[in-house]
Scaffold this motif. Structure first.
Motif, PDB file in Angstrom:
ATOM      1  N   ASP A   1      27.201 -51.172   9.353  1.00 51.45           N
ATOM      2  CA  ASP A   1      27.931 -51.305   7.658  1.00 51.45           C
ATOM      3  C   ASP A   1      27.097 -50.367   7.043  1.00 51.45           C
ATOM      4  OD1 ASP A   1      29.281 -53.321   8.366  1.00 51.45           O
ATOM      5  OD2 ASP A   1      27.950 -55.115   7.571  1.00 51.45           O
ATOM      6  N   GLU A   2      25.807 -50.134   7.416  1.00 53.35           N
ATOM      7  CA  GLU A   2      25.071 -48.949   6.587  1.00 53.35           C
ATOM      8  C   GLU A   2      25.539 -47.600   6.877  1.00 53.35           C
ATOM      9  OE1 GLU A   2      20.896 -49.588   7.121  1.00 53.35           O
ATOM     10  OE2 GLU A   2      20.889 -51.487   5.708  1.00 53.35           O
ATOM     11  N   LEU A   3      25.725 -47.485   8.159  1.00 56.65           N
ATOM     12  CA  LEU A   3      26.395 -46.067   8.664  1.00 56.65           C
ATOM     13  C   LEU A   3      27.518 -45.892   8.252  1.00 56.65           C
ATOM     14  CD1 LEU A   3      25.097 -46.018  12.238  1.00 56.65           C
ATOM     15  CD2 LEU A   3      24.393 -44.654  10.437  1.00 56.65           C
ATOM     16  N   GLU A   4      28.703 -46.778   7.913  1.00 61.27           N
ATOM     17  CA  GLU A   4      29.638 -46.750   7.581  1.00 61.27           C
ATOM     18  C   GLU A   4      29.683 -46.446   6.103  1.00 61.27           C
ATOM     19  OE1 GLU A   4      34.080 -49.393   7.346  1.00 61.27           O
ATOM     20  OE2 GLU A   4      32.179 -50.395   7.597  1.00 61.27           O
ATOM     21  N   LEU A   5      28.882 -47.033   5.176  1.00 55.61           N
ATOM     22  CA  LEU A   5      28.714 -46.632   3.879  1.00 55.61           C
ATOM     23  C   LEU A   5      28.401 -45.486   3.418  1.00 55.61           C
ATOM     24  CD1 LEU A   5      28.945 -47.574   0.770  1.00 55.61           C
ATOM     25  CD2 LEU A   5      26.848 -48.605   1.085  1.00 55.61           C
ATOM     26  N   LEU A   6      27.459 -44.943   4.426  1.00 56.77           N
ATOM     27  CA  LEU A   6      26.825 -43.481   4.549  1.00 56.77           C
ATOM     28  C   LEU A   6      27.798 -42.540   4.719  1.00 56.77           C
ATOM     29  CD1 LEU A   6      24.388 -41.861   3.830  1.00 56.77           C
ATOM     30  CD2 LEU A   6      23.843 -41.969   6.319  1.00 56.77           C
ATOM     31  N   ASN A   7      28.542 -42.716   5.706  1.00 53.47           N
ATOM     32  CA  ASN A   7      29.724 -41.706   5.965  1.00 53.47           C
ATOM     33  C   ASN A   7      30.566 -41.813   4.990  1.00 53.47           C
ATOM     34  OD1 ASN A   7      31.090 -40.567   8.334  1.00 53.47           O
ATOM     35  ND2 ASN A   7      32.627 -42.124   7.808  1.00 53.47           N
TER      36      ASN A   7
END
Length: 425
Positions: free
Chosen positions: A35-41
């Motif tokens: 989820d954090e990677l998706e938000l950062l992307n």
């Protein structure tokens, strides 16, 4: 009463709790990381796509939207399609995940930005972003994670079986020991044998502690049996003196005779009283730290000797006291009188000729005789063993050490090691 669990059951329970916690933490970490990677992307992509949309829309001011394969940009909230249910109070320049009215995610992210038109007016620009490739990759990540979880479960089950086997091997000797103790006779005080199997340090210490405790019980029983065997003599002797003196008083009224019998009665009563007092003191709890150091005097020892001199009647035995140094003791006078008195009685009973010496040094009180030695019992003396038994118990209570040693030249030495500064516990 609450049912007690076995060690294997407890091992299984805690291992299962740890395994479930590990799997749960693993899935939670993977999900939060994705989820954090998706938000950062999405944040990085929206910043870039928003900049492109602003450049495009500023060059064509009549356009109110800019749509590419992955993004959709709309000028003003009124131009945003209705299926994007968003509020006007979104923060600027921050990627926000878009949700449907029913609460489900739409896989879209939106960023609200401030755009300046050519005429200088400021308008809100809403840019929506959807990364199909990332969503596909995310599904693959979760599928791989499920495979890893299945492998982890298999490994955990295998590890649990190994742990249970180890637990069974470790607990088997303890179960055998428990079975032995359950079927052991109450009168069986023989040493407990270490069970076969894995001999752990804890099991060895437990068996050793049980054997030491059992040995103390055995010694206590032996001491009780010895007391029962000899106590009757110690109590019967003054009673016989009292009975005899009472009977003799009926045959004469001469003042000298009456005074002699009175002295016999008084001495017998005092002896019995001291004996009973000492026995009671040995079984009574006493705060030994409150005892004060006191000086042992020659007069106190002479009083003990005088009360037992009748045992040397018609014997060529000399009794003397050698006290050339002051000595402090932590013991009540009554207990010391019984302690030294019992050793004196044994020395008098074992010595037919020669001497009995009470030797006092700063660290020892010794009763030295020229009798038959410590390995033989005096003939016709039933209470011989009880005196030593009481002496050992008194010394143990007051923190002293007692030894009975043979002299090289004959006879024996009963030695009390005095430690005036010792703290009692």
């Amino acid at each position: 009463m609450k049912k007690l669990r076995s060690a294997r059951e407890i091992t299984f329970f805690y291992f299962a709790v740890v395994a479930i916690a590990m799997i749960t933490i693993h899935f939670s970490l993977v999900e939060s990381t994705v989820d954090e990677l998706e938000l950062l992307n999405a944040q990085n992509a929206l910043e870039h796509k928003t900049e492109q949309a602003i450049n495009k829309l500023q060059n064509t001011p009549t356009e109110l939207q800019y749509i590419t394969k992955t993004t959709q940009s709309y000028v003003g909230l009124a131009n945003v399609p209705k299926h994007f249910d968003i509020e006007d109070d979104l923060p600027y320049n921050k990627a926000i995940e878009v949700y449907q009215p029913n609460g489900y995610a739409t896989d879209y992210f939106v960023m609200k930005s401030l755009m300046t038109e050519r005429n200088g007016h400021h308008v809100d620009l809403y840019t929506f972003y959807f990364d199909e490739i990332y969503e596909f990759s995310e599904d693959q990540i979760f599928k791989e994670n499920i495979k890893q979880a299945i492998i982890s479960v298999i490994l955990l089950v295998t590890t649990l079986m190994i742990v249970m086997l180890i637990s069974r091997r470790l607990n088997h000797p303890l179960s055998v020991l428990t079975h032995q103790l359950q079927h052991r006779s109450a009168n069986d005080l023989s040493p407990i044998v270490l069970p076969h199997g894995v001999k752990t340090q804890e099991l060895t210490m437990l068996v050793d502690s049980l054997n030491q405790y059992q040995n103390r019980i055995k010694l206590s029983i032996e001491r009780e049996r010895a007391f029962n065997r000899y106590a009757s003599h110690e109590l019967r002797t003054p009673l016989m003196v009292i009975k005899g003196a009472t009977s003799l008083l009926a045959h004469s009224s001469a003042p000298e005779f009456i005074e002699k019998q009175r002295e016999r009665l008084s001495s017998a009563c005092e002896e019995m009283n001291d004996f009973v007092t000492t026995l009671l003191s040995l079984t009574r709890e006493e705060n030994l730290n409150e005892l004060q150091n006191r000086e042992l005097t020659k007069e106190e020892l002479e009083e003990v000797v005088q009360s037992h001199l009748h045992l040397l009647k018609n014997k060529p035995v000399e009794c003397r006291i050698e006290l050339n140094h002051s000595i402090n003791v932590k013991i009540p006078k009554t207990s010391l009188k019984i302690l030294v008195g019992n050793l004196l009685k044994n020395a008098f009973a074992c010595t037919e000729k020669g001497s009995v010496v009470i030797s006092v040094t700063p660290s020892h009180i010794s009763i030295i005789d020229t009798g038959i030695g410590s390995e033989k019992k005096p003939r016709g003396v039933e209470g011989y063993g009880l005196g030593l038994l009481i002496a050992r118990d008194i010394c143990h209570k007051y923190g002293y050490e007692f030894e009975l040693l043979n002299n090289p030249y004959g006879g024996c030495r009963a030695q009390i090691s005095i430690q005036p500064d010792q703290s009692f516990h």
